[in-house]
Design an enzyme around this catalytic site. Structure first.
Site, PDB file in Angstrom:
ATOM      1  N   CYS A  14       0.870  -1.192   0.000  1.00 31.53           N
ATOM      2  CA  CYS A  14       0.000   0.000   0.000  1.00 31.53           C
ATOM      3  C   CYS A  14       0.899   1.231   0.000  1.00 31.53           C
ATOM      4  O   CYS A  14       2.071   1.155  -0.383  1.00 31.53           O
ATOM      5  CB  CYS A  14      -1.001  -0.034   1.145  1.00 31.53           C
ATOM      6  SG  CYS A  14      -0.289   0.002   2.799  1.00 31.53           S
ATOM      7  N   ARG A  20      -3.608  -0.602   5.272  1.00 36.87           N
ATOM      8  CA  ARG A  20      -4.185  -1.696   4.496  1.00 36.87           C
ATOM      9  C   ARG A  20      -3.267  -2.913   4.357  1.00 36.87           C
ATOM     10  O   ARG A  20      -3.696  -4.045   4.599  1.00 36.87           O
ATOM     11  CB  ARG A  20      -4.583  -1.188   3.097  1.00 36.87           C
ATOM     12  CG  ARG A  20      -5.682  -0.150   3.140  1.00 36.87           C
ATOM     13  CD  ARG A  20      -5.769   0.604   1.836  1.00 36.87           C
ATOM     14  NE  ARG A  20      -4.607   1.466   1.634  1.00 36.87           N
ATOM     15  CZ  ARG A  20      -4.347   2.160   0.547  1.00 36.87           C
ATOM     16  NH1 ARG A  20      -5.182   2.071  -0.488  1.00 36.87           N
ATOM     17  NH2 ARG A  20      -3.284   2.931   0.459  1.00 36.87           N
ATOM     18  N   ASP A 137      -8.116   3.918   0.513  1.00 42.03           N
ATOM     19  CA  ASP A 137      -7.221   4.336   1.600  1.00 42.03           C
ATOM     20  C   ASP A 137      -8.056   4.876   2.773  1.00 42.03           C
ATOM     21  O   ASP A 137      -8.742   5.875   2.630  1.00 42.03           O
ATOM     22  CB  ASP A 137      -6.315   5.433   1.029  1.00 42.03           C
ATOM     23  CG  ASP A 137      -5.266   5.872   2.012  1.00 42.03           C
ATOM     24  OD1 ASP A 137      -5.378   5.512   3.199  1.00 42.03           O
ATOM     25  OD2 ASP A 137      -4.348   6.572   1.579  1.00 42.03           O
TER      26      ASP A 137
HETATM   27  P1  4NP Z   1      -1.966   2.840   3.949  1.00 40.71           P
HETATM   28  O1  4NP Z   1      -2.612   4.218   4.445  1.00 40.71           O
HETATM   29  O2  4NP Z   1      -1.344   3.120   2.597  1.00 40.71           O
HETATM   30  O3  4NP Z   1      -3.103   1.915   3.852  1.00 40.71           O
HETATM   31  O4  4NP Z   1      -0.935   2.471   5.000  1.00 40.71           O
HETATM   32  C1  4NP Z   1      -1.893   5.427   4.508  1.00 40.71           C
HETATM   33  C2  4NP Z   1      -1.073   5.664   5.592  1.00 40.71           C
HETATM   34  C3  4NP Z   1      -0.400   6.858   5.681  1.00 40.71           C
HETATM   35  C4  4NP Z   1      -0.513   7.809   4.681  1.00 40.71           C
HETATM   36  C5  4NP Z   1      -1.327   7.554   3.594  1.00 40.71           C
HETATM   37  C6  4NP Z   1      -2.007   6.343   3.509  1.00 40.71           C
HETATM   38  N1  4NP Z   1       0.151   9.051   4.791  1.00 40.71           N
HETATM   39  O5  4NP Z   1      -0.080   9.917   3.919  1.00 40.71           O
HETATM   40  O6  4NP Z   1       0.952   9.243   5.717  1.00 40.71           O
END
Ligand code: 4NP
Length: 173
Positions: A14, A20, A137
């Site tokens: 991800c 995720r 997300d």
């Molecule tokens: P992930 O979610 O890709 O599912 O881990 C996110 C976690 C952090 C960020 C974006 C998406 N961020 O911009 O820090």
């Protein structure tokens, strides 16, 4: 590689590796252990971004996992193209942005897929809209997003394991 019967190593991908993909990793670890096939598999996750490297999963992810009987133990790491493309049979991207990132980083096309390619509900969708194949997300949204992520991840991992071990369901002697 959408035939899963020979897949034994999976890298979930991800953006941040705190919501995720660590959830998918933890759910596959748990469900494969319940089926007695955990030791046959290599299961990891990573992010395409580096912001959260070294951190445990987001507390909201830990909470939804725990509430559903899944313990998360991973620490965030970034995609490592020099080793990950060789080490894993399959890299499963949570959304299309993640998929383009891994392809741009040099992932062989036959190893790169959207995770929800294996979602039985998405597969049954007659419209087959590719956007439906994403795990949205949840990071900037409310708690319901984490429950939605869990439901998608859980049913998709179950379907993957069904397909990976259609013949062979035990570790044997
Ligand atoms: P992930 O979610 O890709 O599912 O881990 C996110 C976690 C952090 C960020 C974006 C998406 N961020 O911009 O820090």
């Amino acid at each position: 590689m959408s035939d899963l019967s020979r897949v034994r190593s999976v890298l979930f991908v991800c953006l941040g590796n705190i919501c995720r993909s660590p959830l998918a990793q933890g759910v596959m670890e748990e469900l494969s252990a319940q089926r007695g096939v955990r030791s046959l598999l290599t299961i990891e996750s990573c992010g395409t971004g580096a912001w959260h490297v070294g951190e445990p999963p987001d507390p909201r992810t830990v909470e939804v996992a725990q509430r559903n009987g899944v313990r998360l133990s991973s620490r965030a790491r970034q995609l490592a193209p020099a080793t990950d493309f060789a080490r894993f049979d399959l890299l499963l991207a949570m959304d299309r942005r993640n998929l383009s990132s891994i392809l741009r980083a040099g992932c062989p096309e036959h190893k790169a897929l959207l995770f929800r390619t294996f979602d039985p509900i998405a597969r049954a969708d007659p419209e087959n809209d590719p956007w439906n194949l994403e795990v949205p997300d949840p990071y900037h949204g409310g708690p319901a997003g984490f429950d939605d992520s869990f439901a998608m991840v859980h049913r998709t991992v179950q379907a993957m394991l069904d397909e990976m071990f259609a013949q062979d369901t035990t570790e044997g002697p």
